[in-house]
Design an enzyme around this catalytic site. Sequence first.
Site, PDB file in Angstrom:
ATOM      1  N   SER A   1       0.862  -1.184   0.000  1.00  0.00           N
ATOM      2  CA  SER A   1       0.000   0.000   0.000  1.00  0.00           C
ATOM      3  C   SER A   1       0.895   1.229   0.000  1.00  0.00           C
ATOM      4  CB  SER A   1      -0.880   0.033   1.258  1.00  0.00           C
ATOM      5  OG  SER A   1      -1.529   1.293   1.377  1.00  0.00           O
TER       6      SER A   1
ATOM      7  N   TYR B   1      -1.162  -0.513  10.433  1.00  0.00           N
ATOM      8  CA  TYR B   1      -1.445  -1.019   9.082  1.00  0.00           C
ATOM      9  C   TYR B   1      -0.306  -0.636   8.133  1.00  0.00           C
ATOM     10  CZ  TYR B   1      -3.619  -1.219   4.420  1.00  0.00           C
ATOM     11  OH  TYR B   1      -3.878  -1.465   3.089  1.00  0.00           O
TER      12      TYR B   1
HETATM   13  P1  NAP Z   1     -11.689  -5.820   1.119  1.00  0.00           P
HETATM   14  O1  NAP Z   1     -12.597  -5.246   0.102  1.00  0.00           O
HETATM   15  O2  NAP Z   1     -11.906  -5.517   2.563  1.00  0.00           O
HETATM   16  O3  NAP Z   1     -11.626  -7.410   0.903  1.00  0.00           O
HETATM   17  C1  NAP Z   1     -10.805  -8.147   1.740  1.00  0.00           C
HETATM   18  C2  NAP Z   1     -10.796  -9.596   1.306  1.00  0.00           C
HETATM   19  O4  NAP Z   1      -9.878 -10.304   2.151  1.00  0.00           O
HETATM   20  C3  NAP Z   1     -12.129 -10.288   1.461  1.00  0.00           C
HETATM   21  O5  NAP Z   1     -12.233 -11.263   0.438  1.00  0.00           O
HETATM   22  C4  NAP Z   1     -12.019 -10.947   2.832  1.00  0.00           C
HETATM   23  O6  NAP Z   1     -12.831 -12.101   2.979  1.00  0.00           O
HETATM   24  C5  NAP Z   1     -10.561 -11.360   2.807  1.00  0.00           C
HETATM   25  N1  NAP Z   1      -9.962 -11.532   4.127  1.00  0.00           N
HETATM   26  C6  NAP Z   1      -9.965 -10.693   5.182  1.00  0.00           C
HETATM   27  N2  NAP Z   1      -9.266 -11.221   6.209  1.00  0.00           N
HETATM   28  C7  NAP Z   1      -8.829 -12.431   5.789  1.00  0.00           C
HETATM   29  C8  NAP Z   1      -8.077 -13.472   6.385  1.00  0.00           C
HETATM   30  N3  NAP Z   1      -7.624 -13.374   7.649  1.00  0.00           N
HETATM   31  N4  NAP Z   1      -7.808 -14.586   5.654  1.00  0.00           N
HETATM   32  C9  NAP Z   1      -8.263 -14.707   4.373  1.00  0.00           C
HETATM   33  N5  NAP Z   1      -8.987 -13.755   3.764  1.00  0.00           N
HETATM   34  C10 NAP Z   1      -9.263 -12.637   4.457  1.00  0.00           C
HETATM   35  O7  NAP Z   1     -10.151  -5.371   0.817  1.00  0.00           O
HETATM   36  P2  NAP Z   1      -9.503  -4.695  -0.494  1.00  0.00           P
HETATM   37  O8  NAP Z   1      -9.725  -3.244  -0.423  1.00  0.00           O
HETATM   38  O9  NAP Z   1      -9.890  -5.448  -1.694  1.00  0.00           O
HETATM   39  O10 NAP Z   1      -7.958  -4.915  -0.168  1.00  0.00           O
HETATM   40  C11 NAP Z   1      -7.224  -6.017  -0.673  1.00  0.00           C
HETATM   41  C12 NAP Z   1      -5.756  -5.777  -0.370  1.00  0.00           C
HETATM   42  O11 NAP Z   1      -5.331  -4.547  -0.946  1.00  0.00           O
HETATM   43  C13 NAP Z   1      -5.418  -5.680   1.119  1.00  0.00           C
HETATM   44  O12 NAP Z   1      -4.175  -6.310   1.372  1.00  0.00           O
HETATM   45  C14 NAP Z   1      -5.299  -4.183   1.352  1.00  0.00           C
HETATM   46  O13 NAP Z   1      -4.486  -3.870   2.453  1.00  0.00           O
HETATM   47  C15 NAP Z   1      -4.709  -3.739   0.028  1.00  0.00           C
HETATM   48  N6  NAP Z   1      -4.950  -2.324  -0.258  1.00  0.00           N
HETATM   49  C16 NAP Z   1      -6.209  -1.849  -0.432  1.00  0.00           C
HETATM   50  C17 NAP Z   1      -6.400  -0.495  -0.686  1.00  0.00           C
HETATM   51  C18 NAP Z   1      -7.772   0.116  -0.876  1.00  0.00           C
HETATM   52  O14 NAP Z   1      -7.877   1.352  -0.905  1.00  0.00           O
HETATM   53  N7  NAP Z   1      -8.816  -0.670  -1.031  1.00  0.00           N
HETATM   54  C19 NAP Z   1      -5.285   0.362  -0.746  1.00  0.00           C
HETATM   55  C20 NAP Z   1      -4.018  -0.158  -0.544  1.00  0.00           C
HETATM   56  C21 NAP Z   1      -3.848  -1.509  -0.320  1.00  0.00           C
HETATM   57  P3  NAP Z   1     -14.311 -12.038   3.696  1.00  0.00           P
HETATM   58  O15 NAP Z   1     -15.215 -11.391   2.708  1.00  0.00           O
HETATM   59  O16 NAP Z   1     -14.673 -13.442   3.983  1.00  0.00           O
HETATM   60  O17 NAP Z   1     -14.133 -11.187   4.915  1.00  0.00           O
END
Ligand code: NAP
Length: 251
Positions: free
Chosen positions: A146, A160
Amino acid sequence: MTGTSEKVAVVTGGSRGIGRAVALLLAERGYAVCLSYVSDAGAAEAVVSAIEAKGGRAVAVRSDVGVETDVLALFEAADRLGPVTALVNNAGVVDVACRVADVTAARLQRMMTTNVVGSFLCAREAVRRMSTKHGGKGGAIVNLSSVAARLGGPGQYVDYAASKGAIDTFTVGLAREVAAEGIRVNAVSPGIIDTEIHASGGQPDRVARMGPDQPMGRAGTAEEVAAPIVWLLSDEAAYTTAANIDIAGGR
Ligand code: NAP
């Protein structure tokens, strides 16, 4: 589901957000996809159904990346699809805004266990399968970092941000460790992407609030993050390893 595929990808957290977009795009590119989730089985099954409806192969496994036995079961399920050639360490969590002065050990344990330990455990299983040193045929890993790793998340989630800093170091170290064993390891660093993660951090309005202030005047989409991830996994990125690509609209 029967038979095996030539290209098999494990996508952690592939049920929603960025992981979902990655799983769908990988399936379009001919990968069989083994995706994990922890709580929302319906969302995970919907991704599997969407892939199967287009003639692809996918399986969803309830598997907490921070629990070693769950990770072993995830990769055993992937093995049934065929030899694993790709891993996307996507599963990650944030938490509500909290200054370091107020942080609890329980919060830190959850954050580091999911975001850091989980990525290590999944990478370990992937390397054991892909490395030519272990009899594998090579492969590629992409870790989700990130821009928070360089911004630090002050006043909001320094924990985080620090977990993503660990991912940056992990990416470089593992990439160089296995570079001569047929495995490429890269990271992507998204900025503000329109997913439900912001609501899980107590800020459902974060994208609407901060999007217009970004250099491109908007937040990114999950699909805009998925495309570079899938490119990094592909042969087109054959000489790219230990790289970290910002996908942050200039942030
Ligand atoms: P999200 O919409 O919250 O989705 C998270 C996903 O991870 C869901 O499928 C969730 O499953 C799963 N998950 C959560 N905890 C878990 C665990 N302990 N074991 C296995 N699966 C787990 O997140 P996102 O925004 O797509 O983010 C994905 C990645 O990108 C993350 O690493 C995040 O830090 C990174 N990121 C995101 C952003 C942003 O702005 N969105 C920016 C920078 C980096 P359930 O549905 O079953 O809970």
